[in-house]
Design an enzyme around this catalytic site. Structure first.
Site, PDB file in Angstrom:
ATOM      1  N   HIS A  19      -9.886 -33.298   5.565  1.00 25.46           N
ATOM      2  CA  HIS A  19      -9.365 -34.076   4.440  1.00 25.46           C
ATOM      3  C   HIS A  19      -8.257 -33.308   3.720  1.00 25.46           C
ATOM      4  O   HIS A  19      -7.846 -32.233   4.160  1.00 25.46           O
ATOM      5  CB  HIS A  19     -10.491 -34.490   3.488  1.00 25.46           C
ATOM      6  CG  HIS A  19     -11.280 -33.352   2.909  1.00 25.46           C
ATOM      7  ND1 HIS A  19     -10.695 -32.344   2.166  1.00 25.46           N
ATOM      8  CD2 HIS A  19     -12.602 -33.031   2.983  1.00 25.46           C
ATOM      9  CE1 HIS A  19     -11.622 -31.482   1.792  1.00 25.46           C
ATOM     10  NE2 HIS A  19     -12.787 -31.868   2.284  1.00 25.46           N
ATOM     11  N   HIS A  22      -8.610 -29.427   3.149  1.00 20.01           N
ATOM     12  CA  HIS A  22      -8.360 -28.595   4.339  1.00 20.01           C
ATOM     13  C   HIS A  22      -6.864 -28.575   4.645  1.00 20.01           C
ATOM     14  O   HIS A  22      -6.299 -27.554   5.008  1.00 20.01           O
ATOM     15  CB  HIS A  22      -9.094 -29.157   5.565  1.00 20.01           C
ATOM     16  CG  HIS A  22     -10.564 -29.373   5.352  1.00 20.01           C
ATOM     17  ND1 HIS A  22     -11.157 -30.595   5.526  1.00 20.01           N
ATOM     18  CD2 HIS A  22     -11.543 -28.522   4.978  1.00 20.01           C
ATOM     19  CE1 HIS A  22     -12.446 -30.495   5.270  1.00 20.01           C
ATOM     20  NE2 HIS A  22     -12.710 -29.250   4.933  1.00 20.01           N
ATOM     21  N   CYS A 127     -31.397 -22.857  -0.644  1.00 23.33           N
ATOM     22  CA  CYS A 127     -30.752 -24.183  -0.647  1.00 23.33           C
ATOM     23  C   CYS A 127     -30.366 -24.497   0.786  1.00 23.33           C
ATOM     24  O   CYS A 127     -29.554 -23.772   1.388  1.00 23.33           O
ATOM     25  CB  CYS A 127     -29.531 -24.202  -1.552  1.00 23.33           C
ATOM     26  SG  CYS A 127     -28.590 -25.738  -1.338  1.00 23.33           S
ATOM     27  N   CYS A 130     -26.559 -25.169   1.327  1.00 20.50           N
ATOM     28  CA  CYS A 130     -25.683 -23.986   1.388  1.00 20.50           C
ATOM     29  C   CYS A 130     -26.125 -23.028   2.485  1.00 20.50           C
ATOM     30  O   CYS A 130     -25.401 -22.078   2.798  1.00 20.50           O
ATOM     31  CB  CYS A 130     -25.704 -23.213   0.077  1.00 20.50           C
ATOM     32  SG  CYS A 130     -25.188 -24.146  -1.336  1.00 20.50           S
ATOM     33  N   CYS A 144     -29.139 -25.714  -7.450  1.00 21.45           N
ATOM     34  CA  CYS A 144     -27.985 -25.171  -6.736  1.00 21.45           C
ATOM     35  C   CYS A 144     -26.720 -25.776  -7.359  1.00 21.45           C
ATOM     36  O   CYS A 144     -26.620 -26.990  -7.486  1.00 21.45           O
ATOM     37  CB  CYS A 144     -28.083 -25.552  -5.252  1.00 21.45           C
ATOM     38  SG  CYS A 144     -26.479 -25.588  -4.433  1.00 21.45           S
ATOM     39  N   HIS A 147     -24.946 -28.273  -4.755  1.00 16.94           N
ATOM     40  CA  HIS A 147     -25.606 -29.490  -4.281  1.00 16.94           C
ATOM     41  C   HIS A 147     -26.435 -30.185  -5.362  1.00 16.94           C
ATOM     42  O   HIS A 147     -26.956 -31.275  -5.145  1.00 16.94           O
ATOM     43  CB  HIS A 147     -26.474 -29.177  -3.059  1.00 16.94           C
ATOM     44  CG  HIS A 147     -25.648 -28.732  -1.883  1.00 16.94           C
ATOM     45  ND1 HIS A 147     -25.309 -27.426  -1.685  1.00 16.94           N
ATOM     46  CD2 HIS A 147     -25.060 -29.448  -0.908  1.00 16.94           C
ATOM     47  CE1 HIS A 147     -24.550 -27.350  -0.596  1.00 16.94           C
ATOM     48  NE2 HIS A 147     -24.384 -28.556  -0.114  1.00 16.94           N
ATOM     49  N   LYS A 296     -14.229 -34.687  -8.608  1.00 19.64           N
ATOM     50  CA  LYS A 296     -14.326 -33.928  -7.376  1.00 19.64           C
ATOM     51  C   LYS A 296     -14.178 -34.874  -6.182  1.00 19.64           C
ATOM     52  O   LYS A 296     -14.648 -36.006  -6.243  1.00 19.64           O
ATOM     53  CB  LYS A 296     -15.719 -33.274  -7.353  1.00 19.64           C
ATOM     54  CG  LYS A 296     -15.713 -31.956  -6.648  1.00 19.64           C
ATOM     55  CD  LYS A 296     -17.041 -31.266  -6.741  1.00 19.64           C
ATOM     56  CE  LYS A 296     -17.118 -30.302  -5.574  1.00 19.64           C
ATOM     57  NZ  LYS A 296     -18.299 -29.514  -5.529  1.00 19.64           N
ATOM     58  N   LYS A 299     -17.639 -37.505  -0.480  1.00 16.23           N
ATOM     59  CA  LYS A 299     -17.935 -38.668   0.347  1.00 16.23           C
ATOM     60  C   LYS A 299     -18.631 -39.738  -0.485  1.00 16.23           C
ATOM     61  O   LYS A 299     -18.331 -40.911  -0.388  1.00 16.23           O
ATOM     62  CB  LYS A 299     -18.876 -38.227   1.469  1.00 16.23           C
ATOM     63  CG  LYS A 299     -18.331 -38.501   2.837  1.00 16.23           C
ATOM     64  CD  LYS A 299     -19.414 -38.174   3.826  1.00 16.23           C
ATOM     65  CE  LYS A 299     -18.941 -38.300   5.236  1.00 16.23           C
ATOM     66  NZ  LYS A 299     -19.905 -37.744   6.166  1.00 16.23           N
TER      67      LYS A 299
HETATM   68  N1  MSP Z   1     -16.892 -22.555   6.957  1.00 12.68           N
HETATM   69  C1  MSP Z   1     -16.660 -22.062   5.654  1.00 12.68           C
HETATM   70  C2  MSP Z   1     -15.568 -21.026   5.656  1.00 12.68           C
HETATM   71  C3  MSP Z   1     -15.802 -19.873   6.562  1.00 12.68           C
HETATM   72  S1  MSP Z   1     -14.430 -18.789   6.577  1.00 12.68           S
HETATM   73  C4  MSP Z   1     -14.958 -17.447   7.363  1.00 12.68           C
HETATM   74  C5  MSP Z   1     -16.254 -23.203   4.727  1.00 12.68           C
HETATM   75  N2  MSP Z   1     -15.774 -24.303   5.308  1.00 12.68           N
HETATM   76  S2  MSP Z   1     -15.270 -25.610   4.536  1.00 12.68           S
HETATM   77  O1  MSP Z   1     -15.020 -26.597   5.561  1.00 12.68           O
HETATM   78  O2  MSP Z   1     -16.172 -25.979   3.519  1.00 12.68           O
HETATM   79  O3  MSP Z   1     -13.887 -25.259   3.941  1.00 12.68           O
HETATM   80  C6  MSP Z   1     -13.749 -24.771   2.641  1.00 12.68           C
HETATM   81  C7  MSP Z   1     -12.281 -24.610   2.395  1.00 12.68           C
HETATM   82  O4  MSP Z   1     -11.591 -25.868   2.576  1.00 12.68           O
HETATM   83  C8  MSP Z   1     -11.891 -24.199   0.992  1.00 12.68           C
HETATM   84  O5  MSP Z   1     -12.041 -22.822   0.756  1.00 12.68           O
HETATM   85  C9  MSP Z   1     -10.447 -24.663   0.959  1.00 12.68           C
HETATM   86  O6  MSP Z   1      -9.658 -23.827   1.729  1.00 12.68           O
HETATM   87  C10 MSP Z   1     -10.542 -26.011   1.639  1.00 12.68           C
HETATM   88  N3  MSP Z   1     -10.912 -27.060   0.697  1.00 12.68           N
HETATM   89  C11 MSP Z   1     -11.957 -27.941   0.819  1.00 12.68           C
HETATM   90  N4  MSP Z   1     -11.923 -28.803  -0.231  1.00 12.68           N
HETATM   91  C12 MSP Z   1     -10.889 -28.506  -1.043  1.00 12.68           C
HETATM   92  C13 MSP Z   1     -10.335 -29.096  -2.202  1.00 12.68           C
HETATM   93  N5  MSP Z   1     -10.853 -30.163  -2.784  1.00 12.68           N
HETATM   94  N6  MSP Z   1      -9.221 -28.538  -2.725  1.00 12.68           N
HETATM   95  C14 MSP Z   1      -8.617 -27.465  -2.147  1.00 12.68           C
HETATM   96  N7  MSP Z   1      -9.106 -26.893  -1.049  1.00 12.68           N
HETATM   97  C15 MSP Z   1     -10.277 -27.317  -0.529  1.00 12.68           C
HETATM   98  O7  MSP Z   1     -16.363 -23.046   3.526  1.00 12.68           O
END
Ligand code: MSP
Length: 640
Positions: A19, A22, A127, A130, A144, A147, A296, A299
């Site tokens: 999304h 990412h 949790c 997490c 948590c 969540h 935030k 989903k």
């Molecule tokens: N798998 C772990 C990371 C492991 S790294 C060794 C993880 N994955 S995640 O899919 O949840 O990705 C989190 C990351 O996605 C955030 O740190 C950020 O880079 C990005 N983002 C997810 N949602 C976001 C927003 N709403 N806004 C900005 N970035 C966000 O955590």
């Protein structure tokens, strides 16, 4: 030679589809990569997916797939998305890659042999969302914080990593290297956390509870905790311990993450590196969160923003520009389509787009569509000094990019754009064009303006590579060449006189705000405004539709049909139906559910299966939600 540069994004969990969040982190990594290419540095840009753990197993079950099938499917979505966003990563790492798993094993063994891992019984608040234990002080109101559920108490024997042993070392490291975690607010946050004693990290999960992970090299009854596994991707992808890439890029490693995963990256990871005898990374760059119109992105709120949709509606470069210009790196930002449209119309269509088409059309009108000859004498007489402005802009841009202040880097470029627009107004080439005696001055002004465009196209390259190349092409230059190298941009008057220019175009069309809406929240408002009902019918016409309550007795996927499920239902008589709900419902969760069926719809064959009726569902952006009856009734009961 400039230093090499190594940049990473987090590896994304495969329990959700890609999304906006990412996309933002990954585009930032692409922007900084392209910026280092402007300095002619050798760059390695890594992204990938995090594929082990409980969450993934549960997500796979929901989709009726084995963990392996499931991770392959979602990982591919991420991998295939990046080229669509013009993101040029050098490598895509997966934690299920054999090479990665091998490195995790090796490092665990190394730390274990060094005596930093011990076995112990632990009872704590866990949790499941997490996949980790929480300490009392981390919980918010006993729940948590992520969540918002109360953790469960679990007691088990596990392996622990002696993080506490390295606490003082880490504090010193952070204090001695002020830019280690940046911006400052996140450095302070980590230091504040480290004021309290650090607990040792539980790094295993018993196989009785979780099998989908990397087996501990010293105890085959356990798998490795996902974070311990995932963080090591940053070295495994470089070919640790002795790959050439590792030797070249690891000493210059920088990570980008959002604030949600500051703790694993700012605390666990440096300590893991220290314990494994690997040098510590250079910088952790932490950005804020994109919220969707103040809430935030989630989903359940139905406001998850799909980057491909935005690309489709607004164009890729406009989307990339908005993300980078709008967010102050480190702080949260609010995404809205209104803001996106405003930025496109003002910064891109009005400022940059207008400047570009204005200059090109004047060059065609007054300079036979070629880069004219400048004249030093005329330049002096006119007192023109775009060169100083250009060089200052390049320096300011470089400084801000270097320190991850991307929006400021763009602001500097836009100040230069404003300066050029003003130069046109002040020098008024259309007036010069009318006077024979002003021809040299006219040519000189036009030369400077075209040269200014060349600089701008280089400076926007990291954020809008497609537009930068387009501008080069229209300036008669080579869009495939390294036109964006800072050395080349600093070389004022490099634009060869006599170069043929292409006819002017509109770089960014203006967007009519009312026409375009997509983000789920604004979509809802739009839907409410424009709800169009079907033409009126009589009660008699309605009564011809035979709606029945049906109980689902069996459900199974239909091979090669991603969206379809085959359902056997009981509605007084047994029927077979095909429903397009496979992306929202797993076969198992449907058994026993009562749904509403249009019983007298003409049968239709779908993917080779004859459907004898249609299940009724509410369909919105996130897909179908089945309609059901408030209390259980006898199968076959009609609806009126
Ligand atoms: N798998 C772990 C990371 C492991 S790294 C060794 C993880 N994955 S995640 O899919 O949840 O990705 C989190 C990351 O996605 C955030 O740190 C950020 O880079 C990005 N983002 C997810 N949602 C976001 C927003 N709403 N806004 C900005 N970035 C966000 O955590």
């Amino acid at each position: 030679m400039p230093e090499p540069f190594y940049i990473t994004t987090p590896i994304y969990y495969v329990n959700a589809r890609p999304h906006l969040g990412h996309a933002y982190t990954t585009i930032i990594a692409d922007v900084i990569t392209r910026f280092h290419q402007m300095q002619a540095a050798d760059v390695f840009f890594l992204t990938g997916t995090d594929e082990h753990g409980d969450k993934v197993v549960r997500a796979a079950q929901k989709e009726n797939l084995s963990p392996r099938e499931y991770v392959d499917k979602i990982s591919r979505l991420f991998k295939e998305l990046w080229p669509e966003l013009n993101v040029n990563n050098n490598y895509f790492v997966r934690t299920t890659d054999a090479a990665h798993m091998e490195v995790v094993s090796q490092i665990l063994r190394k730390i274990y042999d060094a005596g930093d891992i011990y076995f112990s019984e632990y009872e704590g608040q866990y949790c499941f969302g997490c996949e980790r234990f929480y300490t009392e002080r981390e919980l918010v109101g006993g729940k948590c914080p992520d969540h918002e559920v109360e953790p469960e108490i679990i007691k088990e024997s596990n392996y622990f990593f002696k993080m506490s042993r390295y606490q003082n070392w880490l504090i010193d490291h952070i204090k001695q290297n002020p830019g280690f975690i940046r911006p400052k607010r996140y450095r302070n946050e980590v230091l504040a956390f480290l004021k309290e004693p650090l607990e040792d990290l539980c790094i295993s999960r018993p196989k009785s509870r979780l099998k989908w992970g990397i087996t501990l090299p010293f105890d085959e009854n356990f798998v490795t905790y996902v974070w311990f596994d995932a963080l090591l991707n940053y070295v495994s992808a470089l070919g640790y311990p002795d790959g050439e890439r590792f030797a070249k890029f690891w000493p210059v490693a920088q990570h980008i993450v959002a604030k949600d995963i500051l703790k694993p990256h700012g605390i666990y990871w440096p300590i893991m590196l220290k314990a494994a005898g690997i040098p510590i990374y250079q910088h952790l760059n932490v950005h804020g969160y994109w919220n969707i119109e103040q809430s935030k992105m989630s989903k359940s709120l139905g406001n998850v923003v799909d980057p491909l949709q935005l690309r489709k509606i607004y164009g890729l470069d406009a989307f990339r520009f908005f993300l980078i210009r709008e967010m102050n790196f480190g702080l949260d930002s609010s995404f809205s389509e209104t803001a996106l449209v405003q930025r496109i119309n003002s910064d891109l269509a009005n400022d940059l787009g207008n400047l570009f088409s204005r200059i090109l059309s004047m060059a065609h009108k007054y300079c036979i569509g070629q880069v004219p000859q400048f004249d030093l004498q005329a330049e002096r007489e006119l007192g023109l000094d775009l060169q100083t402005g250009a060089l200052e802009t390049i320096d300011t841009f470089e400084g801000h990019m270097q320190s991850f202040e991307f929006h400021k880097a763009l602001m500097a470029v836009w100040e230069f754009i404003a300066r050029m627009n003003k130069m046109i107004d002040v020098t008024a080439p259309w007036v010069m064009a009318k006077k024979k005696s002003s021809q040299k001055q006219l040519a000189t002004v036009m030369y400077q303006l075209l040269e200014g465009l060349r600089i701008i196209s280089g400076l926007i390259y990291p954020v809008m590579p497609g537009t930068a190349q387009k501008m080069q092409k229209y300036l008669g230059l080579d869009p495939a060449g390294p036109f964006y190298h800072l050395n080349q941009l600093r070389n004022w008057k490099a634009l060869p006189s006599g170069t043929h220019l292409l006819k002017s175009i509109v770089l960014f069309p203006r967007i009519e705000a009312q026409k375009k809406t997509f983000a789920a929240s604004t979509q809802k408002e739009e839907d409410a405004k424009s709800l169009k009902f079907k033409p009126e019918i009589t009660i008699e016409a309605f009564s011809r539709i035979d709606l029945r309550v049906a109980t689902i007795v069996q459900a199974e996927p239909i091979p090669k049909a991603k969206k379809l499920l085959k359902l056997e239902v009981d509605m007084g008589q047994k029927r077979t139906l095909v429903a397009g709900i496979a992306e929202r419902y797993s076969a198992e969760e449907l058994i026993g559910k009562q749904v509403i069926v249009v019983a007298n719809l003409k049968p239709a064959k779908l993917m080779g299966v004859l459907s004898n009726g249609m299940v009724v569902a509410a369909v919105d952006d996130s897909g179908p939600t089945l309609a059901s009856i408030e209390k259980k009734v006898a199968p076959g009961t009609p609806l009126k």
